[in-house]
Design an enzyme around this catalytic site. Structure first.
Site, PDB file in Angstrom:
ATOM      1  N   LYS A   1     -14.407   8.643  -3.320  1.00  0.00           N
ATOM      2  CA  LYS A   1     -15.636   8.973  -2.586  1.00  0.00           C
ATOM      3  C   LYS A   1     -16.136  10.363  -2.971  1.00  0.00           C
ATOM      4  O   LYS A   1     -17.325  10.587  -3.169  1.00  0.00           O
ATOM      5  CB  LYS A   1     -15.386   8.901  -1.071  1.00  0.00           C
ATOM      6  CG  LYS A   1     -15.106   7.492  -0.591  1.00  0.00           C
ATOM      7  CD  LYS A   1     -14.479   7.444   0.807  1.00  0.00           C
ATOM      8  CE  LYS A   1     -13.811   6.088   1.006  1.00  0.00           C
ATOM      9  NZ  LYS A   1     -12.788   6.095   2.059  1.00  0.00           N
TER      10      LYS A   1
ATOM     11  N   LYS B   1       1.238  13.991   1.525  1.00  0.00           N
ATOM     12  CA  LYS B   1      -0.096  14.349   1.054  1.00  0.00           C
ATOM     13  C   LYS B   1      -0.221  15.857   0.854  1.00  0.00           C
ATOM     14  O   LYS B   1      -1.132  16.346   0.235  1.00  0.00           O
ATOM     15  CB  LYS B   1      -1.148  13.846   2.033  1.00  0.00           C
ATOM     16  CG  LYS B   1      -1.184  12.317   2.124  1.00  0.00           C
ATOM     17  CD  LYS B   1      -2.212  11.845   3.122  1.00  0.00           C
ATOM     18  CE  LYS B   1      -2.214  10.342   3.313  1.00  0.00           C
ATOM     19  NZ  LYS B   1      -2.932   9.596   2.263  1.00  0.00           N
TER      20      LYS B   1
ATOM     21  N   THR C   1      -8.377   6.698  -1.738  1.00  0.00           N
ATOM     22  CA  THR C   1      -9.742   6.202  -1.911  1.00  0.00           C
ATOM     23  C   THR C   1     -10.727   7.340  -1.617  1.00  0.00           C
ATOM     24  O   THR C   1     -11.847   7.324  -2.106  1.00  0.00           O
ATOM     25  CB  THR C   1     -10.036   5.013  -0.977  1.00  0.00           C
ATOM     26  OG1 THR C   1      -9.535   5.339   0.327  1.00  0.00           O
ATOM     27  CG2 THR C   1      -9.364   3.748  -1.472  1.00  0.00           C
TER      28      THR C   1
ATOM     29  N   HIS D   1       0.803  -1.225   0.000  1.00  0.00           N
ATOM     30  CA  HIS D   1       0.000   0.000   0.000  1.00  0.00           C
ATOM     31  C   HIS D   1       0.833   1.272   0.000  1.00  0.00           C
ATOM     32  O   HIS D   1       0.280   2.355   0.198  1.00  0.00           O
ATOM     33  CB  HIS D   1      -0.909   0.046   1.232  1.00  0.00           C
ATOM     34  CG  HIS D   1      -1.989  -0.980   1.234  1.00  0.00           C
ATOM     35  ND1 HIS D   1      -3.240  -0.750   0.727  1.00  0.00           N
ATOM     36  CD2 HIS D   1      -1.991  -2.252   1.669  1.00  0.00           C
ATOM     37  CE1 HIS D   1      -3.985  -1.833   0.875  1.00  0.00           C
ATOM     38  NE2 HIS D   1      -3.252  -2.765   1.446  1.00  0.00           N
TER      39      HIS D   1
ATOM     40  N   LYS E   1      -7.878  13.546   4.885  1.00  0.00           N
ATOM     41  CA  LYS E   1      -7.043  12.346   4.797  1.00  0.00           C
ATOM     42  C   LYS E   1      -6.044  12.423   5.948  1.00  0.00           C
ATOM     43  O   LYS E   1      -5.957  13.473   6.595  1.00  0.00           O
ATOM     44  CB  LYS E   1      -6.307  12.282   3.468  1.00  0.00           C
ATOM     45  CG  LYS E   1      -5.645  13.622   3.074  1.00  0.00           C
ATOM     46  CD  LYS E   1      -5.037  13.571   1.697  1.00  0.00           C
ATOM     47  CE  LYS E   1      -6.026  13.708   0.558  1.00  0.00           C
ATOM     48  NZ  LYS E   1      -6.372  12.441  -0.104  1.00  0.00           N
ATOM     49  N   ARG E   2      -5.277  11.339   6.190  1.00  0.00           N
ATOM     50  CA  ARG E   2      -4.272  11.414   7.239  1.00  0.00           C
ATOM     51  C   ARG E   2      -3.372  12.627   7.011  1.00  0.00           C
ATOM     52  O   ARG E   2      -3.170  13.048   5.872  1.00  0.00           O
ATOM     53  CB  ARG E   2      -3.385  10.158   7.216  1.00  0.00           C
ATOM     54  CG  ARG E   2      -3.983   8.952   7.868  1.00  0.00           C
ATOM     55  CD  ARG E   2      -3.038   7.774   7.770  1.00  0.00           C
ATOM     56  NE  ARG E   2      -2.732   7.440   6.402  1.00  0.00           N
ATOM     57  CZ  ARG E   2      -1.511   7.204   5.923  1.00  0.00           C
ATOM     58  NH1 ARG E   2      -0.455   7.262   6.715  1.00  0.00           N
ATOM     59  NH2 ARG E   2      -1.329   6.897   4.663  1.00  0.00           N
TER      60      ARG E   2
END
Ligand code: NBG
Length: 750
Positions: free
Chosen positions: A601, A496, A597, A310, A490-491
């Protein structure tokens, strides 16, 4: 099963407390699930994962069991809204981010598709942690989701195992949560706990004695790994998880008729990231204990196991010092050494070895050698694994590598969280999409229908209002539902790049102060938890919260710009936030986000993506076409090349771009320091200016340019809503039903 909720309550519904109503619903759905029965078959999948971020179960189970409308009707007759009871349920805190949520979506799809499968993990008493903001900083407290109420979705079973560790044996208990399939039978999530766990060990915040394994083993998911004791505890946890799983797998296979030599016809194991890796040596050990010769046991286990990667981030590819394993699981070390010797006999390249020359055991390497399948989670990610990160492995095992682009369950992420949109889709193309998500494509025929676009815009407005009300109730934040909702949830991680968004907000604020007003007011909404020991991630949260205060205090600017950070972002918050989003921020440094993901969504709920060509964004872009996504920034090839050259110099960008320099300097400006902690803000500024390991600066000007275009395009509501519609129509590919069909067809063969 009885037909009426009142038959599950001790008193008439209108006299029941909320808790009694909730418990009655719980008994009703439990019984309905049991009546449906479980998916059975000769071969069964065991999806082993450190995380299962399943979210609240009430609405989801009612929908999947076909009881939702009936339950709402009966409750309203008693004067109670189903939504009020949802608020009352506590969310299982069994995951961190996408990895855990993916596992939960997979369980939903496995059950729905009628495939025999169990999720196997741990029942962490206090989960990850509950996040709160005090003085613009993140604080962590135990998320005691298990203590709630008198009844629970989770049932204690009579299954116990004695799990051997170095110097002690601990007894486990298995718990089960039914996983309801949509209009189908059920699967199960099986969570193990240690009988001696003791929450009284927890002192201030989430601190506890890390050495008292018998009492602390299942208290938290991901205990602080910045200390030796914390890292060692993770090894104990990982072994406890897989030792239970391995016993369960063998016992059940034998009960279904396996003679163990044919185990691969009875069981498939999916190793979700490296945390469950020790299942390989443990299964080998147990098979030999039960009379199978080691060479045969190795080949059986290799046929049974598949491994999903992942991430390409080195920090997440676990490697454990031999000394930890010798201490926690001395009985596994001889097997691991023999597995390593086999590899060394065959391959000269040390990159492929399981135990390196510094005495570390590389879990991913163990997985790749002793699984029959290795998959990445989006096309680009799998290509990077094959050609760059794991290239030496791909050279020797090309047949093992395959891609499985992630997916999400549309039951939770559309039918349940956005019922107005689901109804609108039903009215336009019928209900077939509810079983076959690809049918959403039929919406394309209606992409120019002005009435549909008007209604779609209306659904978004309602969802934005609903979110505005929720965030006010949740944390007292006041936001304008008519502003643009620009969302990054998100985290919190530097790759990110929440910090890129942060710099954009500062720049926008500075422009507003200079009189350059945006086309429409913008509300930037963040949702993110930072790992407790990840200092810079916490500094980024601190800077976001400070900036939010600074802008709020500026009456002229705050009409145009607002920053909100959702406190304790989790699945339940996501279910409110995602349907309300206009612009979905997916701005990771290209090559670093394996898939994402959340991006799927948001798209499914009619948001338009602003993103880099990274992870599954690449596939989203391909599906929706250039007009319906905003992309920017360096490509993954350029980024990989920049890392290879090793000559990236953030200062050069600061010196060349005045707006960027002004934004970075603002981090330590007087108004920021007035509401924050100077040392933390300074540390963040220093990190960016001198290191910026995730290359925020090179993408900054392109990000600003493309984001400005997106915001100005939004002014044409019809054109924008059409983009949203195309995104919904093309989202069918990202159903986890499709993903699971591929896993089953190409890896598991259930
Ligand atoms: C995460 C990736 C995401 C991906 C999810 C699910 C880890 C280690 N990895 O990009 O960062 O979508 O896994 O595959 O949590």
């Amino acid at each position: 099963m009885r037909k009426n909720l009142c038959e599950y309550a001790d008193r008439p519904l209108n006299e029941c407390t909320r808790l009694e109503l909730f418990n009655a619903l719980l008994r009703w759905t439990d019984e309905a699930a049991r009546e449906r029965g479980y998916n059975e078959g000769k071969k069964k999948l065991y999806y082993i994962s450190a995380e299962f971020l399943i979210g609240k179960l009430l609405s989801n189970n009612l929908i999947n069991l076909g009881l939702y409308d009936e339950a709402s009707r009966q409750l309203s007759a008693a004067g109670v809204e189903l939504a009020e009871l949802e608020e009352f349920e506590s969310e299982p805190s069994l995951g961190n981010g996408g990895l855990g949520r993916l596992a939960a979506c997979f369980l939903d799809s496995l059950a729905t598709l009628g495939l025999p499968a169990d999720g196997v993990g741990l029942a962490y008493h206090c989960g990850l942690f509950r996040q709160s903001f005090v003085d613009n900083r993140q604080y962590e407290t135990p998320d005691g989701w298990l203590r709630w109420g008198t009844e629970s979705w989770m049932h204690r079973t009579a299954t116990h195992y004695d799990i051997p560790f170095g110097g002690m044996t601990l007894r486990s208990t298995m718990y089960e949560i039914d996983v309801t399939g949509y209009e189908g039978k059920c699967g199960r999530l099986r969570l193990f706990d240690v009988d001696t766990a003791d929450e009284r060990l927890i002192k201030a915040g989430i601190h506890f004695d890390q050495t008292d394994i018998a009492r602390n083993l299942t208290l938290f998911l991901y205990p602080d790994d910045s200390t030796d004791a914390g890292r060692l505890l993770r090894v104990y946890q990982e072994y406890f998880m897989v030792a239970n799983a391995a016993r369960l797998i063998l016992d059940e296979a034998v009960a279904r008729g396996s003679n163990l030599h044919d185990l691969a016809d009875y069981a498939a194991v999916q190793i979700n990231d490296t945390h469950p890796t020790l299942v390989i040596p443990e299964l080998i050990r147990l098979l030999t204990e039960r009379g199978v010769r080691e060479t045969e046991a190795i080949s059986i286990v290799t046929k049974v196991c598949g491994y999903t990667n992942h991430t390409i981030l080195a920090e997440a590819l676990e490697k454990w010092p031999i000394a930890y394993l010798e201490r926690a699981v001395p009985h596994l070390m001889p097997i691991i050494r023999r597995l390593d010797s086999r590899v060394r006999n065959e391959f000269d390249d040390p990159f492929l070895w399981i135990i390196d020359n510094s005495g570390y055991v590389h879990m991913a390497n163990l997985d790749i050698h002793y699984s029959h399948s290795v998959n990445g989670v989006a096309r680009l990610h799998t290509e990077i694994l094959k050609n760059t990160e794991l290239a030496p492995f791909y050279a020797v095992y090309p047949e093992k590598f395959n891609n499985k682009t992630n997916g999400i369950t549309f039951r939770r992420w559309l039918m349940s969280c956005n019922q107005n949109l689901a109804d609108l889709i039903d009215g336009t193309i019928g209900t077939g999409w509810r079983r076959d998500a690809r049918e959403l494509e039929k919406l394309m025929k209606h992409a120019d229908d002005p009435e549909l676009l008007r209604l779609l815009a209306c659904v978004k407005r309602v969802n934005k209002r609903r979110f505005a009300e929720w965030i006010f109730r949740h944390q007292g934040a006041v936001i304008d539902p008519d502003s643009v909702f620009d969302v990054q949830s998100k985290r919190l991680h530097e790759y990110k790049r929440q910090q890129l968004n942060l710099l954009w907000i500062i720049r926008e604020y500075q422009r507003i102060r200079e009189g350059l007003l945006p086309a429409r007011p913008v509300t930037v909404i963040f949702g993110a938890k930072a790992a407790p020991a990840y200092t810079i991630a916490k500094d980024i949260i601190h800077a976001i919260l400070c900036l939010s205060d600074v802008i709020d205090a500026d009456l002229a600017a705050s009409k145009w710009l607002k920053v909100v950070m959702v406190e304790n972002y989790n699945v339940s918050a996501a279910e409110k936030l995602i349907p309300a989003c206009d612009l979905s921020e997916q701005i990771s440094l290209a090559s670093k986000e394996a898939s994402g993901t959340g991006n799927m969504k948001f798209m499914l709920n009619g948001a338009v993506t602003l993103g880099t060509m990274d992870g599954a964004n690449v596939e989203i872009a391909e599906l929706v076409g250039r007009d319906n996504i905003y992309t920017f920034g360096a490509s993954s090839d350029q980024v990989i090349e920049r890392y290879r050259r090793g000559d990236y110099d953030p200062m050069a960008y600061l010196n060349a771009d005045g707006e960027l320099a002004a934004a970075v300097d603002f981090l330590v400006s007087e108004p920021m320091v007035a509401v924050g902690d100077k040392a933390r803000l300074e540390r963040l500024r220093h990190e960016l200016a001198n290191k910026d390991w995730f290359m925020t600066f090179p993408d900054f000007s392109d990000y600003c340019r493309v984001k400005a275009r997106a915001l100005s395009d939004m002014a044409d509501e019809t054109a924008w809503t059409k983009k949203a519609l195309v995104n919904i129509a093309k989202a069918g590919f990202f159903s986890s039903d499709r993903t699971i069909e591929q896993y089953n067809g190409e890896i598991w063969g259930l």
